[in-house]
Design a protein around this motif. Structure first.
Motif, short mmCIF file in Angstrom:
data_model
loop_
_atom_site.label_atom_id
_atom_site.label_comp_id
_atom_site.label_asym_id
_atom_site.label_seq_id
_atom_site.Cartn_x
_atom_site.Cartn_y
_atom_site.Cartn_z
N GLY A 64 0.82 -1.21 0.00
CA GLY A 64 0.00 0.00 0.00
C GLY A 64 0.85 1.26 0.00
N ALA A 65 1.90 1.28 0.81
CA ALA A 65 2.80 2.43 0.86
C ALA A 65 3.56 2.58 -0.46
CB ALA A 65 3.77 2.29 2.03
N LEU A 66 3.91 1.46 -1.08
CA LEU A 66 4.59 1.52 -2.38
C LEU A 66 3.68 2.11 -3.45
CD1 LEU A 66 6.36 -1.92 -2.09
CD2 LEU A 66 7.52 0.29 -2.27
N VAL A 67 2.41 1.76 -3.41
CA VAL A 67 1.44 2.31 -4.37
C VAL A 67 1.31 3.82 -4.17
CG1 VAL A 67 -1.02 2.34 -4.98
CG2 VAL A 67 0.17 0.16 -4.74
N VAL A 68 1.22 4.25 -2.93
CA VAL A 68 1.12 5.68 -2.64
C VAL A 68 2.37 6.41 -3.13
CG1 VAL A 68 1.00 7.40 -0.78
CG2 VAL A 68 -0.50 5.40 -0.73
N ALA A 69 3.54 5.82 -2.92
CA ALA A 69 4.79 6.44 -3.38
C ALA A 69 4.80 6.59 -4.90
CB ALA A 69 5.99 5.63 -2.91
N ILE A 70 4.32 5.57 -5.61
CA ILE A 70 4.29 5.64 -7.07
C ILE A 70 3.32 6.72 -7.52
CG2 ILE A 70 3.66 4.39 -9.18
CD1 ILE A 70 4.78 1.85 -7.77
N PHE A 83 -2.58 7.55 -22.55
CA PHE A 83 -3.95 7.34 -22.06
C PHE A 83 -3.98 7.21 -20.54
CE2 PHE A 83 -4.53 5.57 -26.38
CZ PHE A 83 -5.63 6.30 -26.77
N TYR A 84 -2.84 7.02 -19.94
CA TYR A 84 -2.74 6.67 -18.53
C TYR A 84 -2.44 7.88 -17.65
CZ TYR A 84 -2.38 2.05 -20.57
OH TYR A 84 -2.61 0.92 -21.30
N GLY A 85 -2.56 7.66 -16.35
CA GLY A 85 -2.20 8.64 -15.34
C GLY A 85 -1.54 7.91 -14.19
N GLU A 86 -1.13 8.66 -13.18
CA GLU A 86 -0.38 8.07 -12.08
C GLU A 86 -1.16 7.02 -11.30
OE1 GLU A 86 -1.96 12.09 -10.65
OE2 GLU A 86 -0.92 11.37 -12.43
N PHE A 87 -2.48 7.19 -11.17
CA PHE A 87 -3.27 6.21 -10.42
C PHE A 87 -3.37 4.89 -11.17
CE2 PHE A 87 -4.65 10.18 -8.50
CZ PHE A 87 -4.58 9.87 -7.16
N VAL A 93 0.84 -1.60 -11.18
CA VAL A 93 2.00 -2.16 -10.47
C VAL A 93 1.53 -3.07 -9.34
CG1 VAL A 93 3.96 -1.61 -8.95
CG2 VAL A 93 3.62 -0.33 -11.09
N SER A 94 0.56 -2.59 -8.58
CA SER A 94 0.03 -3.40 -7.48
C SER A 94 -0.53 -4.72 -8.00
CB SER A 94 -1.06 -2.61 -6.75
OG SER A 94 -1.66 -3.40 -5.75
N ASP A 95 -1.32 -4.66 -9.06
CA ASP A 95 -1.89 -5.88 -9.62
C ASP A 95 -0.82 -6.84 -10.11
OD1 ASP A 95 -4.44 -4.93 -9.10
OD2 ASP A 95 -4.90 -4.43 -11.20
N LEU A 96 0.21 -6.32 -10.77
CA LEU A 96 1.28 -7.18 -11.26
C LEU A 96 2.03 -7.85 -10.11
CD1 LEU A 96 2.64 -4.85 -14.08
CD2 LEU A 96 1.51 -7.07 -14.41
N ILE A 97 2.27 -7.10 -9.04
CA ILE A 97 2.95 -7.66 -7.87
C ILE A 97 2.08 -8.73 -7.22
CG2 ILE A 97 3.85 -7.15 -5.55
CD1 ILE A 97 5.61 -6.09 -7.87
N LEU A 98 0.79 -8.43 -7.04
CA LEU A 98 -0.11 -9.41 -6.44
C LEU A 98 -0.19 -10.67 -7.28
CD1 LEU A 98 -2.98 -7.08 -5.20
CD2 LEU A 98 -1.28 -8.27 -3.81
#
Length: 109
Positions: A64-70, A83-87, A93-98
């Motif tokens: 969660g903290a890594l996602v916030v940092a990104i 087409f993308y944004g930071e969120f 990234v979170s989904d790929l890690i999970l």
């Protein structure tokens, strides 16, 4: 009453170069497959991977903290050619890690 979502703690980073390379490649592949391939996708993937690995090297293992940092650090990235944004990037990234850890992301499980 619902139960709070438990934090996901990643194991300590053992090979930062390999982890960063994997994440950059996996994220770039996801970006190219989600919409249309764009030249900026590789740059986005590299930037997100660098943030992730740097945070991990600084001792951050909470996903969660890594996602916030990104999200926070990718706000400085120019997404005008994408087409993308930071969120979207942080969530991907979170989904790929999970996925890599074998977590079932369906239905909040």
């Amino acid at each position: 009453m619902s139960n709070p979502v438990q934090p996901i703690t990643l194991p300590d980073i053992e090979n930062p170069e390999q982890e960063g390379k994997w994440l950059a490649q996996a994220l770039n592949k996801w970006l190219n497959e989600e919409f249309i391939p764009e030249a900026v996708n590789e740059e986005i993937a590299q930037q997100a991977s660098q943030i992730f690995v740097r945070q991990r090297l600084e001792g951050e293992n909470d996903l969660g903290a890594l996602v916030v940092a990104i999200v926070t650090e990718m706000q400085a990235f120019d997404f005008s050619g994408s087409f993308y944004g930071e969120f979207a990037i942080a969530n991907a990234v979170s989904d790929l890690i999970l996925d890599s850890l074998g977590y079932d992301r369906c239905c909040g499980q």
